[in-house]
Each structure stands twice: as structure tokens, then as C-alpha cells.
Motif scaffolding. Sequence first.
Motif, PDB file in Angstrom:
ATOM      1  N   SER A 544     -29.582 -28.221  -3.974  1.00 24.82           N
ATOM      2  CA  SER A 544     -28.860 -29.043  -5.073  1.00 24.82           C
ATOM      3  C   SER A 544     -28.227 -30.300  -4.006  1.00 24.82           C
ATOM      4  CB  SER A 544     -27.312 -28.241  -5.300  1.00 24.82           C
ATOM      5  OG  SER A 544     -26.807 -27.672  -4.484  1.00 24.82           O
ATOM      6  N   SER A 545     -27.663 -31.030  -4.596  1.00 26.95           N
ATOM      7  CA  SER A 545     -26.780 -32.263  -3.959  1.00 26.95           C
ATOM      8  C   SER A 545     -25.674 -32.555  -4.829  1.00 26.95           C
ATOM      9  CB  SER A 545     -27.975 -33.279  -3.676  1.00 26.95           C
ATOM     10  OG  SER A 545     -27.150 -34.352  -2.977  1.00 26.95           O
ATOM     11  N   GLY A 546     -24.671 -31.782  -4.942  1.00 27.37           N
ATOM     12  CA  GLY A 546     -23.519 -32.081  -5.899  1.00 27.37           C
ATOM     13  C   GLY A 546     -24.044 -31.603  -7.033  1.00 27.37           C
ATOM     14  N   GLU A 547     -25.093 -31.454  -7.546  1.00 32.09           N
ATOM     15  CA  GLU A 547     -25.718 -31.042  -8.940  1.00 32.09           C
ATOM     16  C   GLU A 547     -26.797 -30.127  -8.613  1.00 32.09           C
ATOM     17  OE1 GLU A 547     -24.190 -31.208 -11.920  1.00 32.09           O
ATOM     18  OE2 GLU A 547     -22.364 -31.943 -11.146  1.00 32.09           O
ATOM     19  N   ASN A 548     -27.168 -29.274  -9.723  1.00 36.97           N
ATOM     20  CA  ASN A 548     -28.558 -28.138  -9.361  1.00 36.97           C
ATOM     21  C   ASN A 548     -29.562 -29.375  -9.868  1.00 36.97           C
ATOM     22  OD1 ASN A 548     -30.620 -26.586  -9.515  1.00 36.97           O
ATOM     23  ND2 ASN A 548     -29.291 -25.006 -10.402  1.00 36.97           N
ATOM     24  N   ILE A 549     -30.257 -29.946  -8.949  1.00 40.49           N
ATOM     25  CA  ILE A 549     -31.361 -30.790  -9.040  1.00 40.49           C
ATOM     26  C   ILE A 549     -32.487 -30.178  -9.869  1.00 40.49           C
ATOM     27  CG2 ILE A 549     -33.066 -32.193  -8.093  1.00 40.49           C
ATOM     28  CD1 ILE A 549     -31.168 -32.844  -5.785  1.00 40.49           C
ATOM     29  N   LEU A 550     -32.773 -28.817  -9.923  1.00 40.51           N
ATOM     30  CA  LEU A 550     -33.533 -27.995 -10.532  1.00 40.51           C
ATOM     31  C   LEU A 550     -33.581 -28.552 -12.164  1.00 40.51           C
ATOM     32  CD1 LEU A 550     -36.122 -26.333 -10.630  1.00 40.51           C
ATOM     33  CD2 LEU A 550     -34.657 -24.297 -10.729  1.00 40.51           C
ATOM     34  N   GLU A 551     -32.453 -28.215 -12.675  1.00 40.45           N
ATOM     35  CA  GLU A 551     -32.011 -28.512 -13.853  1.00 40.45           C
ATOM     36  C   GLU A 551     -32.266 -30.099 -14.347  1.00 40.45           C
ATOM     37  OE1 GLU A 551     -28.075 -27.472 -14.704  1.00 40.45           O
ATOM     38  OE2 GLU A 551     -28.327 -25.296 -14.104  1.00 40.45           O
ATOM     39  N   THR A 552     -32.413 -31.052 -13.425  1.00 37.26           N
ATOM     40  CA  THR A 552     -32.811 -32.390 -13.755  1.00 37.26           C
ATOM     41  C   THR A 552     -34.343 -32.424 -14.243  1.00 37.26           C
ATOM     42  OG1 THR A 552     -31.139 -33.151 -12.080  1.00 37.26           O
ATOM     43  CG2 THR A 552     -32.775 -34.678 -12.780  1.00 37.26           C
ATOM     44  N   TYR A 553     -34.966 -31.367 -13.687  1.00 37.93           N
ATOM     45  CA  TYR A 553     -36.470 -31.660 -13.886  1.00 37.93           C
ATOM     46  C   TYR A 553     -37.087 -30.348 -14.689  1.00 37.93           C
ATOM     47  CZ  TYR A 553     -36.028 -35.403 -10.523  1.00 37.93           C
ATOM     48  OH  TYR A 553     -35.544 -36.764  -9.999  1.00 37.93           O
ATOM     49  N   VAL A 554     -36.428 -29.366 -14.857  1.00 42.52           N
ATOM     50  CA  VAL A 554     -36.724 -28.097 -15.642  1.00 42.52           C
ATOM     51  C   VAL A 554     -35.828 -27.950 -16.542  1.00 42.52           C
ATOM     52  CG1 VAL A 554     -37.827 -25.664 -15.464  1.00 42.52           C
ATOM     53  CG2 VAL A 554     -38.224 -27.388 -13.627  1.00 42.52           C
ATOM     54  N   ASP A 555     -36.067 -27.633 -17.769  1.00 44.08           N
ATOM     55  CA  ASP A 555     -34.979 -27.228 -18.844  1.00 44.08           C
ATOM     56  C   ASP A 555     -34.591 -25.902 -18.656  1.00 44.08           C
ATOM     57  OD1 ASP A 555     -37.128 -25.865 -19.880  1.00 44.08           O
ATOM     58  OD2 ASP A 555     -36.270 -25.957 -21.823  1.00 44.08           O
ATOM     59  N   SER A 556     -33.567 -25.579 -19.251  1.00 49.50           N
ATOM     60  CA  SER A 556     -33.127 -24.069 -19.285  1.00 49.50           C
ATOM     61  C   SER A 556     -34.040 -22.927 -19.414  1.00 49.50           C
ATOM     62  CB  SER A 556     -31.898 -24.024 -20.085  1.00 49.50           C
ATOM     63  OG  SER A 556     -31.882 -24.240 -21.351  1.00 49.50           O
ATOM     64  N   THR A 557     -34.943 -23.278 -20.258  1.00 50.38           N
ATOM     65  CA  THR A 557     -35.991 -22.055 -20.595  1.00 50.38           C
ATOM     66  C   THR A 557     -37.150 -21.967 -19.561  1.00 50.38           C
ATOM     67  OG1 THR A 557     -37.148 -23.397 -21.928  1.00 50.38           O
ATOM     68  CG2 THR A 557     -35.377 -22.226 -22.753  1.00 50.38           C
ATOM     69  N   GLY A 558     -37.217 -23.114 -18.605  1.00 50.94           N
ATOM     70  CA  GLY A 558     -38.239 -23.063 -17.826  1.00 50.94           C
ATOM     71  C   GLY A 558     -39.655 -23.585 -18.583  1.00 50.94           C
ATOM     72  N   GLN A 559     -39.439 -23.877 -19.832  1.00 54.43           N
ATOM     73  CA  GLN A 559     -41.103 -23.849 -20.517  1.00 54.43           C
ATOM     74  C   GLN A 559     -41.100 -25.631 -20.536  1.00 54.43           C
ATOM     75  OE1 GLN A 559     -41.008 -22.578 -24.676  1.00 54.43           O
ATOM     76  NE2 GLN A 559     -42.301 -24.371 -25.251  1.00 54.43           N
ATOM     77  N   TYR A 560     -40.208 -26.279 -20.428  1.00 54.71           N
ATOM     78  CA  TYR A 560     -40.444 -27.877 -20.291  1.00 54.71           C
ATOM     79  C   TYR A 560     -40.127 -28.329 -18.890  1.00 54.71           C
ATOM     80  CZ  TYR A 560     -40.440 -27.694 -25.323  1.00 54.71           C
ATOM     81  OH  TYR A 560     -40.685 -27.238 -26.419  1.00 54.71           O
ATOM     82  N   ALA A 561     -41.085 -29.201 -18.426  1.00 56.05           N
ATOM     83  CA  ALA A 561     -40.932 -30.094 -17.064  1.00 56.05           C
ATOM     84  C   ALA A 561     -40.743 -31.421 -17.324  1.00 56.05           C
ATOM     85  CB  ALA A 561     -41.932 -29.475 -16.002  1.00 56.05           C
ATOM     86  N   ARG A 562     -40.092 -31.930 -16.653  1.00 60.19           N
ATOM     87  CA  ARG A 562     -40.036 -33.488 -16.722  1.00 60.19           C
ATOM     88  C   ARG A 562     -40.496 -34.206 -15.305  1.00 60.19           C
ATOM     89  NH1 ARG A 562     -33.911 -36.059 -16.538  1.00 60.19           N
ATOM     90  NH2 ARG A 562     -34.509 -38.336 -16.640  1.00 60.19           N
TER      91      ARG A 562
END
Length: 807
Positions: A544-562
Amino acid sequence: MSKFLSFGFWNAIARIILRNRVLILALIVGFTVFLGFQWQNMKFSYTEANLLPNDDEINIEYNKFLEKFGEEGSMIVMAVNDSTLFTPEKFIAWNNLANTLEAFEEIEYTLSLGDLQRLQKFEDPARFEMVPLVSIPSPDTLQVQEYRKEIFNRLPFYEGLVYSKKSNTIQTAVYLDKEIVNTEARKDFIVNDLIPLIEEFETVHDINVYTSGMPYIRTLNSQNIIDEIALFIGAALLVTSLIFFFFFRSIRATVISMITVIIGVMWAFGILGLLHFEITVLTAIIPPLIIVIGIPNCIFLINKYQQEIQKHGNQAKSLQRVITKIGNATLMTNLTTALGFATFILTDSNLLSEFGIVASLNIVAIFILSLLIIPIIYSYMSPPREKHLKHLNKRWIEGFVAWMERMVRHRRITIYITSLILLVVSIIGIYTIRISGSLLEDMPQKAAFFKDVIFFEEEFDGVMPLEILIDTKRENGAMKLSNLKRMEELEHLITEQEELSAPLSVVRLVKYAKQAYYNGNPKYFQLPSTQEQNFILPYTRNLSSGENILETYVDSTGQYARMTTFMQDIGTEEMEEIEEELWPKIYKIFPEERYNVTMTGRALIFQKGTNYLVKNLVISLGLAIFLIALFMAWMFRSLRMIFVSLVPNILPLLVTAGLMGYLGVPIKPSTILVFSIAFGISVDDTIHFLAKYRQELKANNWKIKRSVYAALRETGVSMFYTSIVLFFGFSVFMISSFGGTVALGGLVSATLLFAMLSNLLLLPSLLLSLEKNIANKQTLKEPAVNILSEPEEDEDFEEDEKDEFQK
């Protein structure tokens, strides 16, 4: 309907207007005040115009993306390409600038040199931890240089996010609160806070800062639109008033006309507020458009009033005839112009529909204002003196009309050959026209923010986000190693496209985790193997860098990737070629039966919307031509007159389209409007000419040649006056800093000039050449609307009004 538009009806209207002058003026003032209060409801657009219908599949996909990841265009970037940045003083100042911005409530977080963290492996116990890269608040020169080496040589994760290797450019990413991205709060923050802070930094530290990002571009672009509204209105009033005064040489006639159109402009703003429509790059041109269209109404009414005064000197009779004769004619011409704009309402695009509604309503409104204000004000004034009527006998105008008559009388073959050559050359030019869906093409290219856009395109391969949404159809499927490898393969495909930047996705996070596992060695910046994945992948959740960067590119269910890439300012055709090349390869990587992959983003929607808009506007223009053709057939009771009336108006449109091809002006939302606007206005001249021709036929016992020449002499002056006003009026738009508005102004001006010549040369030539088949008594039956009919008896009216004026 014909009874409604008969002389008796207009005679009654004249009586009502001239006998209720005080009441009518009071109603105009009252309604103007009411609409003035509606100005507070006006709002400006803070996002790009969505040209697609809300239920379009592309819009639906985009809304799905927003539900998963929120507003995609929330990042503002500030970049510095200056080696002195890596000196202690400027290095600290750059970090402090980011910290100052992050303290604003409009900012979610920033990603700058001072915010960077590296993933580090620790022993006893074995673990990964995020540690600050800049660990010393006030580093010395040696430490700053060490930071520089580590950023550029050991942290490939931040490439494209914080630095560009092309020329060692450093950038800070500022992420706005997604709730304010499309609101006025965004504008207030950027204009009042961000820009002053950047300017202060540049001044104090002598460093040039490049600023961009879609929120920043949209804000300054919207501000330019707001600033140009006042510029257009002022320029349109100045140009039209000067031309009006040149023609009439009367200060009071000029002032009366200016008062009329200024009230029309106030109504235009009020109607925008009343309907709660946003002011966009299209609706912003309506107020000056009303000035340009309203002045010809004033010319027809005042010119007729002065002609009547010159003829018999009776003011009451003159004002009555202005209303009964010119009122009918201007109603017809304004209705056809409004009809041309009203066809936009039938498109599914909210942008065009709102433009069509407001434009058509205001064209009718300016007609009503002209018909009421001009006769009423003149009724309180003394009749024009001889010096005010001199313009009616100008020799140079008579020379121009005589030249037209000679051309029609002796050079009809030349006119036809010239028209045919223009047609052929234009058709060739039409085949070279391209369609442009560029989001930045119409923006002011001399503005500082546009130059910054070019800088970011060169350094970071673009600023307009293109989003790729990957649905793995399985919970946590986005973090499976097999799917990460598929995403990496897709990243390679995208990177190969020169117009697209290297993508940002969860793949980069996972690669960074492996690099950290191997003590930060950059050669291990790669996806883990099957054996490594079990103990490396879990650590990506801590990156992270102030925010969880993982959530920026993967949704909460882990099904969708951006996957986010940035595209250069390319047009529709280039993007279609890229898609045509990419999609077969994408489906090979992500089989359609197992994955669902979509491309979205505002820039892509704008490009798709441009294609949609062009198709709809072609249909809209065709509908306008069809409806006006029916209107002409009904008005003159002759289907054959459709041919005579449409040819002189369609030819200028084809000439303009050919001109666009030769000049390299693309078809885009701004330029496609040219044809509907120009056709709706130019057909007015045809109506005036044919109506006068029909009247002369009856007066001259159906002698065609005499009637044609008489109509040409009678209408030529007014058509010349109005065409010149329209030409210079629309030329005002060429002072705009927006390329599309410049093209709109220049092309409409050119089209109307061609249309004037076509209606004064080609139209009468056709009438003379086709007299046996079309322009005869059998074809031109008694018209449904006697536009320019002379009143049989108005003496009673005239006597009544004399007393009213004397009172």
C-alpha cells in the motif's frame, strides 16, 4: 392553418400589438425578469459529454465498471523534468507540495517521492513489511542521490506511476475524492487551491511543473467555455451592430435591434436555467447564435418599415404593414430554421436533444420579440427622416442586383456548368473526409494545459485512461497464478501498441512482491513460479501507499480485475484499427466461454459516441430536408416545387462537405452541426424568393420572366443584407480557442455565402429554364400561405391608429 396565416389573421395581430403597446411591453419586462431569476439554476458541465444513449450497451458496461471500481478519471498528475529536483532543497519542497495537497479534504491520497514505500523482507520472524523509501525528513545531497538511483534502477513497480525512464521525468499523482470528480467542488479546488500552489512552487524554486489528468483538463476546458460565452456575445453584438449601422446608417435603428437581441440572449440563458440544462460546448453557442439569427429579423422588419415610410409617409399604415406582411414571412423563415434545429431532439443523445430544444425555443422566442418590440418602439418615435432612408437607394447594392440579373438573363449555362463542376469537385472531396473521435482535438491548443498534455503523451504515452475489465467468473479468480499469467500476456500485447501506455494492473503488484522476496533485486520483478506463489501472493495484500493498491485493481470479491492503460490523443479510425487488431488476440488469451473481457472508459465512450452521433445526425439532417420539403410543397401547393427549392440549398451543403475534405477538417460532433444549422437558415432565402416570385406571377398575369426578374430585384437586397450579417455573425465563432467552434463558425459562414449565391443565381435560373414544367400557373396553384400578399384594404385600421399614436 392557411386561415390562421392569412392576411385577416395578421391584420388582427397588428391591431392587438399596436393597441396594447404598454401591456405588451410590461409583459415582456415581466417575463424577462422571471427568466432572469432562472439564471441561478444554470449549471455548467463538469464532465465530457456522453454522446451515447443511456441504454446503450457501451454505457451499461461503463456503469458496471464504475460500480466495481468507482470513477476512473480521478487522478491529476504533476511532473517535473529538471535534474535540479534531486537537490536537498527542491527534493524536500517537492515532497512538501504533495503533503500540502494531501491535507485538503478534496484529496483522497497522493503518490509522490516522499510517499514511496518499498516491500522489504525481514527475518526472525520471516515476514514482508512496507517501509518508507524516504526515511530521513531532511536528506543531504548524498542521500538524495541514493534515493534517485534506487527509484530509477531498483523500483520498476513505480515506472509510469512516479517516473518515466525516457528522460528521467518525475511525477506526483494526486487522487481526488471520487465523490467530487464530477461536481463544482472539483473546479473550486483546482482553480482556487491547486493551481496557485503549483504556481507558487514554480516561482520560488524556478522549476517548470507540467500538470495534467482528466479532472484538470476538464476543469480548465470548462472554464474556457465559460469565458468564451461572454466573448462570443460581446463580439457578436459588436460585429452585427457595426454591419447593421453600415447598412442603415441609423443609430436608433441599430440600438432598437441591439435591445431586441440582448433581451433574446437574456431569455436564452433563462430558458437554460428554467429547463435545468447544463451549459456545454454546444449550448454555450446558443446566446450568440440568437444574436446572429435575430438581427436578420430586425433587418427585414426595419427595412420594410422604412420602405413603407418612403412610399407614403403614413406611420400607422407602415407599422401595420410591417406586421401583416413581414410578420408572416419571418414566421415562416424562423419556423424552418427552428425546424432544422428541432430535428436534433429526435436523436437519442441527451447532448444534442437539449441543444435542439433550447435552440428551437429561442429561435421562436427571438421572432416573437422582434415582431413585438420593433413596431412598438417605432410607434413611440417620430417617422424616419430622409437621411435614414438613403440606404434604400444605394448604388452599389443596385449594381450587385443588376449583376445578378445579367447573370440569370444571359449566363444561365455558365451558372449550370459552374454548379455542376462544384458538385463533381465536392463529391470527390467528400470521399476524403475522415471521422474524428479525438477527445482533445477541439480543446484550445494554444492553452498551457494543452501543451502539458503533449508533454505527458511524450513522456508517459498519454493521459486519457482506457480501462479493461476482466471478469474471471470465479471468486478470487483474479489472483490465481494462471489468470495472472494471462493478464501479463495481455499487458505485452497492449505495450506493443505505440498509442497505448504500459498497463497498470495487479500483475505489477505480484511482480513487486517477488522482487521483495529476493531482497529487492530488480531482475526478479516477475511473476512467481507455481512453487513460489503460495508464500509470495499473500503479501500483495499489504502492498500500500496510503491506500490499499490491491483494491484499486481487484474488486472486493476477487472475481474482477482491472487493467488501466493510457491512450494518446488518437481519433476514431485509429482506435478502431487498434481494437480490430487486439480483440482476436484477447479472445485467444481469455476464451469467451470462460472469461468476459470489456474495454471501457470515458475516452472510449466519447469515440464510440462520435460514430453514433454522426449516424444520427445524418438521419437528422435527412429528416430536416424531408420535413422542410413537405413544408415547401404544402406552402406552395406543388410537389414539383420541392425540386426547385431543395437543389439550391443542398448544393451549398455538398460544397462545404467537399471543402472539409480538401482542408482536412474531420467530421466530429462540432462540425456535423454545420449542415443542419446552415440548411435551416439558408432555406429561409428560398422561401422569401419563391414567395415573392409567386406574388409577382399573380401581379404580372403569369408572365414568368418578368416575375423572376422582379422577385430577384425585390428580394436580392434583403437577402444580401441578411447573408452578410449571417456571414460575419457566424465568423465571430472563429475567434474561439476551441478548434471545433472555429470550424463551426467558418464552415457555416462559407455555407451561407454559397447558399446566398445559389438562391440568387441558381434558383431563378432553374425557374426560367423549367417554366414549362414547374414554374407555371398550373403548377403554382393558390398557395396555402400567402406569405407576402398585399392587404386589400387597411384604411380603417390606419385611421384608427393615427389617433392612438397622437395620444
